[in-house]
Write a protein that holds these residues in place. Structure first.
Motif, PDB file in Angstrom:
ATOM      1  N   VAL A 195     -28.746  -3.913 -17.021  1.00  0.00           N
ATOM      2  CA  VAL A 195     -27.698  -4.432 -16.221  1.00  0.00           C
ATOM      3  C   VAL A 195     -26.226  -5.488 -16.938  1.00  0.00           C
ATOM      4  CG1 VAL A 195     -28.946  -5.962 -14.579  1.00  0.00           C
ATOM      5  CG2 VAL A 195     -28.896  -7.487 -17.016  1.00  0.00           C
ATOM      6  N   ALA A 196     -25.026  -5.204 -15.839  1.00  0.00           N
ATOM      7  CA  ALA A 196     -23.945  -5.357 -16.875  1.00  0.00           C
ATOM      8  C   ALA A 196     -23.483  -6.782 -16.336  1.00  0.00           C
ATOM      9  CB  ALA A 196     -23.030  -3.569 -16.239  1.00  0.00           C
ATOM     10  N   SER A 197     -23.451  -7.312 -17.343  1.00  0.00           N
ATOM     11  CA  SER A 197     -22.996  -8.820 -17.095  1.00  0.00           C
ATOM     12  C   SER A 197     -21.413  -9.208 -17.770  1.00  0.00           C
ATOM     13  CB  SER A 197     -23.578  -9.907 -17.667  1.00  0.00           C
ATOM     14  OG  SER A 197     -23.463  -9.910 -19.026  1.00  0.00           O
ATOM     15  N   TRP A 198     -20.600  -9.431 -17.088  1.00  0.00           N
ATOM     16  CA  TRP A 198     -18.960 -10.692 -18.147  1.00  0.00           C
ATOM     17  C   TRP A 198     -19.749 -11.164 -18.766  1.00  0.00           C
ATOM     18  CZ3 TRP A 198     -14.824  -9.900 -13.771  1.00  0.00           C
ATOM     19  CH2 TRP A 198     -14.567  -8.929 -12.968  1.00  0.00           C
ATOM     20  N   SER A 199     -20.778 -12.366 -18.484  1.00  0.00           N
ATOM     21  CA  SER A 199     -20.858 -13.847 -19.856  1.00  0.00           C
ATOM     22  C   SER A 199     -21.948 -13.900 -20.079  1.00  0.00           C
ATOM     23  CB  SER A 199     -20.498 -14.445 -18.349  1.00  0.00           C
ATOM     24  OG  SER A 199     -20.452 -15.698 -19.573  1.00  0.00           O
TER      25      SER A 199
END
Length: 338
Positions: A195-199
């Motif tokens: 998964v790619a997260s921003w935070s």
């Protein structure tokens, strides 16, 4: 190893949102929300236009067969991979279509604003609402052929990873992460969730049972990583950075078949490719040759004997990328099964 392509100064990408690896064309397709276009990156790093002047910003993109599908506004559009010709355009009444996935027949698209998941039949040109309310804000989607379920990544703090039955729409599982604002989700070569997260700005890997601690795969060179994909042929995770107008191609250890690196091997062609089941291997053999077929994880899934001028039947294989190996003559071909 990490490859970075497309800095803001070269303007190769304008708001990159989703990356899709095209195995048959050996290229990366990138949707750009900043200028309503889809661009293509060759393996040598050359970036050119695939589709321009779309009626709205393209978000999730997904290859099914010979067509690249894209979420554009409230519609799902389809473009031939060979010519970029528009061959599909269906308004599903979406408010903000975001994630896009396929099981090889149907398409699944998440509506970020209305918290719905639509199920699209591109052959019939119809759609239904698979999930009427995801509760959490839905973002990235990926279909898991092994488990027969649809994985959903959610936006917000304490972002959740959820799964759904692709037939009934029933929620099968939910897991609350320590991440904030998960944008993209993909499966690695061992069926684990990326998964790619921003935070924080990072790529995190989870076992699909969530019974072991999560693993940070990459946390450098990222700025608002969006809708990721896995290039199973070259063993890479493909990451669009929405915040820096770049695309990162980062190697995933142990995620290719290894045939590409074996000394003495050379590539041959297969027609048609992608294929629905019957494929002709373009190799001149005077006598029957043994063959082996490996999936994208490097596992042997089939073997047999290829006869001269005969078609190879791969109809029993699931949709995906395969390597057909002719070990005695050291030839191989990459084949995409629809």
């Amino acid at each position: 190893m990490l490859f970075l392509t497309g800095c803001a100064g070269t303007a190769q990408y304008n708001g990159p949102e989703s990356v899709e690896f095209d195995a048959a064309g050996d290229r990366y397709l990138v949707s750009c929300t900043g200028n309503n276009s889809i661009r293509q990156r060759a393996q040598d790093g050359t970036v050119t236009d695939f589709v321009t002047s779309l009626p709205d910003a393209p978000y999730g993109i997904e290859i099914k067969g010979d067509t690249l599908f894209a979420n554009v506004g409230g519609s799902v559009m389809g473009f031939l991979l060979s010519t970029a010709e528009l061959v599909f355009n269906l308004n599903v009444g979406g408010s903000f279509l975001n994630g896009l996935a396929t099981d090889g027949h149907f398409l699944y698209t998440s509506d970020f604003s209305t918290r719905k998941i639509f199920k699209v039949d591109p052959d019939a040109g119809t759609f239904t609402t698979l999930v009427a309310n995801t509760v959490q804000t839905p973002n990235g989607l990926v279909y898991d052929a092994t488990l027969g379920r649809l994985w959903l990544a959610c936006w917000g703090s304490g972002a959740r990873i959820k799964s759904y039955d692709p037939v009934t729409g029933a929620e099968l599982s939910t897991y609350t992460t320590a991440l904030g604002n998960i944008d993209g989700i993909a499966l690695d070569c061992q069926g684990r969730l990326l998964v790619a997260s921003w935070s924080p700005n990072q790529i995190t890997r989870f076992e699909n049972t969530f019974t072991v601690p999560a693993e940070v795969v990459l946390n450098s060179g990222l700025n608002h990583p969006a809708d990721i994909d896995v290039d199973e042929v070259n063993g890479r995770v493909c990451i669009p950075n929405a915040g820096s107008n770049t695309v990162v191609l980062s190697e995933l250890a142990g995620c290719n078949t290894g045939l590409l690196e074996q000394p003495g091997y050379s590539t041959i062609l297969a027609v048609p490719n992608p294929t629905d089941g019957l494929v002709r291997i373009d190799v001149d053999i005077p006598a029957p040759e043994p063959f082996m077929i490996f999936n994208a994880r490097g596992l042997l899934v089939a073997s047999g004997t290829l006869r001269p001028r005969a078609l190879l039947d791969v109809r029993s294989l699931a949709s995906g990328v395969y390597m057909i190996d002719l070990p005695r003559i050291k030839k191989f071909v990459r084949v995409v099964k629809n």
